[in-house]
Write a protein that holds these residues in place. Structure first.
Motif, short mmCIF file in Angstrom:
data_model
loop_
_atom_site.label_atom_id
_atom_site.label_comp_id
_atom_site.label_asym_id
_atom_site.label_seq_id
_atom_site.Cartn_x
_atom_site.Cartn_y
_atom_site.Cartn_z
N LEU A 43 0.84 -1.20 0.00
CA LEU A 43 0.00 0.00 0.00
C LEU A 43 0.88 1.26 0.00
O LEU A 43 0.59 2.23 -0.71
CB LEU A 43 -0.93 0.00 1.21
N GLY A 44 1.96 1.24 0.77
CA GLY A 44 2.87 2.37 0.79
C GLY A 44 3.48 2.63 -0.57
O GLY A 44 3.62 3.79 -1.01
N THR A 45 3.84 1.56 -1.28
CA THR A 45 4.42 1.70 -2.61
C THR A 45 3.46 2.40 -3.56
O THR A 45 3.84 3.30 -4.31
CB THR A 45 4.75 0.31 -3.18
N THR A 167 -3.49 -9.20 -2.92
CA THR A 167 -3.16 -7.99 -2.17
C THR A 167 -2.50 -6.94 -3.06
O THR A 167 -2.77 -5.74 -2.95
CB THR A 167 -2.24 -8.33 -0.99
N THR A 168 -1.63 -7.39 -3.95
CA THR A 168 -0.97 -6.48 -4.88
C THR A 168 -1.99 -5.69 -5.70
O THR A 168 -1.92 -4.46 -5.82
CB THR A 168 -0.04 -7.25 -5.83
N TRP A 169 -2.96 -6.40 -6.27
CA TRP A 169 -3.93 -5.72 -7.13
C TRP A 169 -4.92 -4.89 -6.33
O TRP A 169 -5.39 -3.85 -6.80
CB TRP A 169 -4.64 -6.74 -8.01
N THR A 172 -3.18 -1.78 -5.67
CA THR A 172 -3.05 -1.04 -6.92
C THR A 172 -4.30 -0.23 -7.22
O THR A 172 -4.23 0.87 -7.78
CB THR A 172 -2.76 -2.01 -8.10
N VAL A 173 -5.47 -0.78 -6.85
CA VAL A 173 -6.73 -0.09 -7.08
C VAL A 173 -6.87 1.12 -6.15
O VAL A 173 -7.24 2.22 -6.58
CB VAL A 173 -7.93 -1.05 -6.88
N ILE A 174 -6.54 0.94 -4.87
CA ILE A 174 -6.83 2.00 -3.89
C ILE A 174 -5.66 2.94 -3.64
O ILE A 174 -5.85 4.09 -3.23
CB ILE A 174 -7.31 1.40 -2.55
N GLY A 175 -4.42 2.48 -3.88
CA GLY A 175 -3.26 3.28 -3.53
C GLY A 175 -3.08 4.55 -4.36
O GLY A 175 -2.99 5.64 -3.79
N PHE A 282 -6.40 2.76 -15.76
CA PHE A 282 -5.52 1.71 -15.24
C PHE A 282 -5.91 1.25 -13.84
O PHE A 282 -5.57 0.14 -13.43
CB PHE A 282 -4.07 2.20 -15.25
N ALA A 283 -6.62 2.10 -13.09
CA ALA A 283 -7.01 1.72 -11.73
C ALA A 283 -8.15 0.71 -11.75
O ALA A 283 -8.09 -0.33 -11.08
CB ALA A 283 -7.40 2.95 -10.92
N VAL A 284 -9.20 0.99 -12.52
CA VAL A 284 -10.37 0.11 -12.53
C VAL A 284 -10.04 -1.30 -13.04
O VAL A 284 -10.46 -2.30 -12.44
CB VAL A 284 -11.51 0.75 -13.37
N PRO A 285 -9.27 -1.46 -14.15
CA PRO A 285 -8.96 -2.82 -14.61
C PRO A 285 -8.15 -3.66 -13.62
O PRO A 285 -8.09 -4.88 -13.77
CB PRO A 285 -8.15 -2.57 -15.89
N SER A 286 -7.53 -3.02 -12.63
CA SER A 286 -6.78 -3.79 -11.64
C SER A 286 -7.67 -4.75 -10.87
O SER A 286 -7.18 -5.72 -10.26
CB SER A 286 -6.07 -2.85 -10.66
N ILE A 287 -8.98 -4.51 -10.90
CA ILE A 287 -9.92 -5.45 -10.29
C ILE A 287 -9.78 -6.82 -10.96
O ILE A 287 -10.00 -7.86 -10.34
CB ILE A 287 -11.36 -4.91 -10.42
N GLY A 288 -9.40 -6.82 -12.24
CA GLY A 288 -9.19 -8.09 -12.94
C GLY A 288 -8.09 -8.92 -12.30
O GLY A 288 -8.17 -10.15 -12.28
#
Length: 434
Positions: A43-45, A167-169, A172-175, A282-288
């Motif tokens: 999350l920090g990243t 967790t990575t994705w 990626t969506v919220i960070g 790019f944020a929304v597709p991270s749900i994939g």
């Protein structure tokens, strides 16, 4: 500044429990702390995503060449610094290495807000910090894979890697949106502070794990030999299934990442997309990726590890070529989101299966060297291909360069393992569950 770029790492809830988790398996309190530590640092990243270029531009008034050098040279030098650390990690207790690398990154990143507050921040300092962080990222990744293999039995490795991928994705969506708000309110230096604190939280989580770690194998020689630096690459290239997978993942990751700056130029320039639309694309597709990581284990259970690895590896290569047809307006935005959703979903399935396969194919006493060599090559090749595609973008135009990368990516499935070799034999103690 970091990877899969990004940062590719280890470690849910800081409570360490996995009760009721949709993956349906309890991996123990110690894994829970490790997973929680990963969640904090990931999350920090993403909160600090793009902070270094923004600091260079907004605070230090750097030009395009200096910003490009910050990204590429930092990654390349960091990878070079990490080369001797792989053999060094192999013969040390991995949990201590994880703690050390977290604290190194925490301390290095904190020098930036300190220098900013004193009015002495320079581009050279940003470059040096990026080198330290890149080298520590690679070393942490190598140690984490080796540690995970001693922490859990083989049948739980896919579940663990799928949870890390999920967790990575999620982060990626919220960070990035949260980081964008923080940058708007407080400036980019504030997100660097958040990133530094995330490494401290990660170190505290790893410290809280407790328990016993099997001692590493003893070295035959007291000092590191020059040949030790290349042990990881020698093992990868000698293995008939790891070798093609190595070239596949290095080339795929490098080509995908090399097109990202060109895609930003194309979308934010000639096509006229607003910055918020670019971020949304790019944020929304991270749900994939979250969906794909959840399906990885059920798919392997039903179809088998190698079949899922090959099919997901083929499917993920089909999507990027579609970006060459990107146009303006709503249709163009939906095209990017559709392509990225398909690509990220396939990667979400592929990544945990490939990470597990790689761990299973590597003897415990070679994991750190192998993962270090893999990460060094990935980071260096990504930096090189990004620079090369920058030149191609100038010569051919961003759209043509993106299309060329997409065509080359269509060939990467040829490098996927075509047969399954016997597992390497090794003697190691049975993992202890707590």
């Amino acid at each position: 500044m970091r990877s899969g770029r990004r940062r590719g790492h280890l470690h849910g809830h800081l409570s360490g429990h996995s009760y009721g988790h949709p993956y349906g398996r309890r991996l123990g309190r110690r894994f829970g702390w490790l997973w929680g530590a990963y969640g904090a640092s990931a999350l920090g990243t993403w909160l600090a995503f793009g902070a270094f270029p923004l600091i260079a531009i907004q605070v230090l008034h750097a030009g395009p060449a200096e910003v490009a050098a910050l990204a590429s040279v930092g990654a390349l030098v960091g990878a070079a610094v990490a080369v001797p650390l792989g053999p060094w990690v192999e013969f040390r207790r991995k949990r201590a290495v994880l703690l050390t690398m977290d604290l190194v990154r925490f301390a290095a990143l904190l020098t930036i807000p300190a220098a900013f507050a004193l009015g002495v921040l320079t581009l050279l300092q940003l470059l040096l910090v990026s080198v330290v962080v890149a080298a520590a990222d690679i070393t942490f990744r190598a140690a984490s894979g080796a540690y995970l293999k001693t922490l859990l039995p083989a049948e739980d490795l896919l579940v663990a890697n799928a949870r890390f991928e999920s967790t990575t994705w999620t982060t990626t969506v919220i960070g990035p949106p949260l980081g964008g708000v923080a940058i708007g309110l407080l400036g980019p230096v504030a997100t660097v502070v958040a990133d530094a604190v995330s490494y401290l939280l990660s170190a505290l989580g790893i410290r809280a794990m407790g328990g016993h770690e099997p001692p590493p194998e003893r070295r035959e020689a007291a000092r590191m030999r020059a040949g030790d630096l290349f042990d990881g690459w020698r093992y990868i290239l000698a293995d008939v299934t790891l070798r093609p997978l190595f070239f596949n993942t290095v080339l795929f990751n490098g080509l995908v990442m090399a097109t990202q700056p060109l895609l930003a130029v194309l979308m934010l320039g000639p096509l006229g997309f607003a910055p918020w639309q670019y971020g949304l694309a790019f944020a929304v597709p991270s749900i994939g990726g979250l969906l794909g990581s959840r399906l990885a284990r059920p798919l392997v259970t039903r179809f088998g590890q190698r079949q899922v690895l090959v099919v997901a590896g083929v499917l993920r290569a089909l999507w990027p070529a579609g970006l060459a047809f990107l146009g303006p307006g709503t249709a163009g935005l939906l095209l990017v989101m559709g392509v990225e959703l398909g690509l990220i979903f396939c990667c979400g399935v592929f990544n945990p299966v490939y990470a597990t396969y790689r761990l299973e194919r590597t003897p415990t006493d070679r994991v750190a060297r192998t993962l270090s060599a893999w990460a060094v090559t990935t980071k260096a090749s990504t930096a090189f291909l990004t620079a090369l595609w920058g030149v191609l973008g100038l010569l051919l135009g961003p759209r043509t360069a993106i299309g060329l990368a997409g065509v080359l990516l269509l060939a990467t499935p040829l490098l996927l393992p075509r047969r399954t070799a016997a597992q390497p034999s090794e003697q190691r103690p049975a993992p202890r569950r707590t």
